[in-house]
Scaffold this active site. Sequence first.
Site, PDB file in Angstrom:
ATOM      1  N   LYS A  18       0.774  -1.321  -0.020  1.00  0.00           N
ATOM      2  CA  LYS A  18       0.104   0.075   0.074  1.00  0.00           C
ATOM      3  C   LYS A  18       0.851   1.273  -0.096  1.00  0.00           C
ATOM      4  O   LYS A  18       1.639   1.455   0.812  1.00  0.00           O
ATOM      5  CB  LYS A  18      -0.875   0.145   1.110  1.00  0.00           C
ATOM      6  CG  LYS A  18      -1.657   1.163   1.396  1.00  0.00           C
ATOM      7  CD  LYS A  18      -2.546   1.276   2.765  1.00  0.00           C
ATOM      8  CE  LYS A  18      -2.778   2.592   3.036  1.00  0.00           C
ATOM      9  NZ  LYS A  18      -3.602   2.748   4.377  1.00  0.00           N
ATOM     10  N   ASP A  61      -2.455  10.595   3.458  1.00  0.00           N
ATOM     11  CA  ASP A  61      -3.597  10.004   3.467  1.00  0.00           C
ATOM     12  C   ASP A  61      -4.540  11.197   4.533  1.00  0.00           C
ATOM     13  O   ASP A  61      -4.311  11.504   5.624  1.00  0.00           O
ATOM     14  CB  ASP A  61      -3.932   8.885   4.224  1.00  0.00           C
ATOM     15  CG  ASP A  61      -5.335   8.402   4.530  1.00  0.00           C
ATOM     16  OD1 ASP A  61      -6.128   8.905   3.960  1.00  0.00           O
ATOM     17  OD2 ASP A  61      -5.332   7.436   5.295  1.00  0.00           O
ATOM     18  N   LYS A  66      -9.693  13.513   8.288  1.00  0.00           N
ATOM     19  CA  LYS A  66      -9.037  13.049   9.557  1.00  0.00           C
ATOM     20  C   LYS A  66      -8.916  14.295  10.390  1.00  0.00           C
ATOM     21  O   LYS A  66      -8.944  15.473   9.813  1.00  0.00           O
ATOM     22  CB  LYS A  66      -7.808  12.565   9.417  1.00  0.00           C
ATOM     23  CG  LYS A  66      -7.617  11.341   8.802  1.00  0.00           C
ATOM     24  CD  LYS A  66      -6.346  10.779   8.693  1.00  0.00           C
ATOM     25  CE  LYS A  66      -5.975   9.414   7.865  1.00  0.00           C
ATOM     26  NZ  LYS A  66      -6.538   8.312   8.844  1.00  0.00           N
ATOM     27  N   GLU A 125      -9.597   3.838   2.502  1.00  0.00           N
ATOM     28  CA  GLU A 125      -9.143   3.810   1.060  1.00  0.00           C
ATOM     29  C   GLU A 125      -7.766   2.753   0.926  1.00  0.00           C
ATOM     30  O   GLU A 125      -7.858   2.386  -0.363  1.00  0.00           O
ATOM     31  CB  GLU A 125      -8.384   5.047   0.819  1.00  0.00           C
ATOM     32  CG  GLU A 125      -6.984   5.572   1.113  1.00  0.00           C
ATOM     33  CD  GLU A 125      -6.768   5.457   2.751  1.00  0.00           C
ATOM     34  OE1 GLU A 125      -5.491   5.107   2.965  1.00  0.00           O
ATOM     35  OE2 GLU A 125      -7.516   5.736   3.533  1.00  0.00           O
ATOM     36  N   ARG A 148      -7.438  -0.385   1.382  1.00  0.00           N
ATOM     37  CA  ARG A 148      -8.063  -1.735   1.167  1.00  0.00           C
ATOM     38  C   ARG A 148      -8.524  -1.788  -0.468  1.00  0.00           C
ATOM     39  O   ARG A 148      -8.591  -2.511  -0.959  1.00  0.00           O
ATOM     40  CB  ARG A 148      -8.894  -2.313   2.258  1.00  0.00           C
ATOM     41  CG  ARG A 148     -10.358  -1.422   2.109  1.00  0.00           C
ATOM     42  CD  ARG A 148     -11.027  -1.653   3.466  1.00  0.00           C
ATOM     43  NE  ARG A 148     -10.332  -1.200   4.652  1.00  0.00           N
ATOM     44  CZ  ARG A 148     -11.098  -1.179   5.625  1.00  0.00           C
ATOM     45  NH1 ARG A 148     -12.061  -1.987   5.996  1.00  0.00           N
ATOM     46  NH2 ARG A 148     -10.361  -0.628   6.744  1.00  0.00           N
TER      47      ARG A 148
END
Length: 514
Positions: A281, A286, A293, A365, A367
């Site tokens: 990954k 992120d 977040k 995200e 996965r």
Amino acid sequence: MKFTLSSMITSDAENDLLAFGLFKSKAEKKKSNAKEKATCQFESSDSVNELDKQLNNHLIKSATDEGFCAEENQTFVTSSLGISKPKIIALMGLGDHHLQSVDLFRRFGGETFKIAQKKRAKKISLCIPPKTTIPLFDVVQAITEGFILASYSFDRYHTKSVKENHVKEVVIHLLEKPTPDQKLALKRAENIASSVCYARDLINEGPMELNPQAFAKHAIEVAQSCDLDVSVLDEKKLKKEKMHLMLAVGSAAEPASPPRLIRLHYKPKKNSKRVIVLVGKGVTFDSGGLDIKPADGMLDMKTDMSGAAAVFGTMRAIAKLQPDVEVVGYMGCVENGVGPHAYHPGDIIKSRNGITIEIGNTDAEGRLVLADCLDYAQERDKPDTIIDVATLTGACMIALGPYTAGLFSNNDALGDALRQSGKTVGESFWRLPLLPELKDMLKSPLADMKNVGERWGGSITAALFLEEFIKPGTDWAHLDIAGPASTKKAQSYIPVGGAGFAVRTLVDYIMGQN
């Protein structure tokens, strides 16, 4: 740093620092009366005893007077005051010799570097204790790895007080004449440790500097220098391959940081009966997407590409070590941003293999990226073993803490082998179950499945989601490294920041598949 092996008498060699690894002694010195304190003891060696004589019998007495008993991580450091050729002497506690492990010697190397750096020592000698039961090949490799890994620092942005690595030469003293095989262990350690350090550099780099395009450039450079085959799918090729999940995650960051799927391929000289595929990954930053977040939770999200960094470091090491097994590494690199083109909670997106996914949370995200990458990798390379590595869930860190990774697998032999490799190299993994009764949490009334389940068992439902994209007959393992991928507290050979976690485990596993 230059590493060499020797069997010469250590006390006669000129060194800035001479470090002895020592085990605890089981013998207890009896008290002459009730008021007298018990004297600490440790298992000495001929070299320590000889040096003690040169220092007028002050070395061992001074150490025991200060309470040095060779407990693990206990140290005694003293100056020779010019009486002996070694300038500084360090006694390093290794604990009970019945409990010794490979990683004990890796920590020995790391702690010795810290003392050497503090004392500004240039030439270092490390002495292995007489009761070492670990094979010397493993001991030499571990000490060298520990020394190099402990010496790592990410200081390219420091303009003041840049730390200098004072150590120039390291000699490891064995109890016998070094063999060619043991000398090979030095080279192996340098290749693995330098690859871990490269992975750490990628993790520690800022997200503006290391976006998916920049990650691809690093991969191309390493491939050219290490004779790996490399290919990169840009956004147009990803669209052609129908990798809609990966494209959706990266949609808000375009055109500044478009997604990239990087493939590194190692093919041995001999025909390989097996193909091992690694998938990492690579979310270079992120934000959480529209399910953004909180500020504190976003601060370390440049490390959300640690899985891809682990695959990158593993492929670099494998190219140098050249095992007789074919290995392919994939790095799915995207930035999960916020913008007018961001994917939404409630979107329904079709994956590459045709499964439709209802988006329950845009912060789940990783996965989605892995799902498309796993499908593409299996179709292209038809592996018999596929291992994905990802900072996938905070739930895994809550369950196992900051130093242990979660391990899921559909094959017991694969799961056991990875755990054993982790134990050997000092990386902690704990096997977690793929509970079929939790699959109901991923059911959607509008699509084939959702990308998130309920609050409970979050790391398990994430693994169950990924399992849906594994083809029948393929041995698969999922490594959730959310906790140990980076650290805020330095350890013996792991500085603060990106750890390069899982590189050494994956290399050890692959090298055992020859």
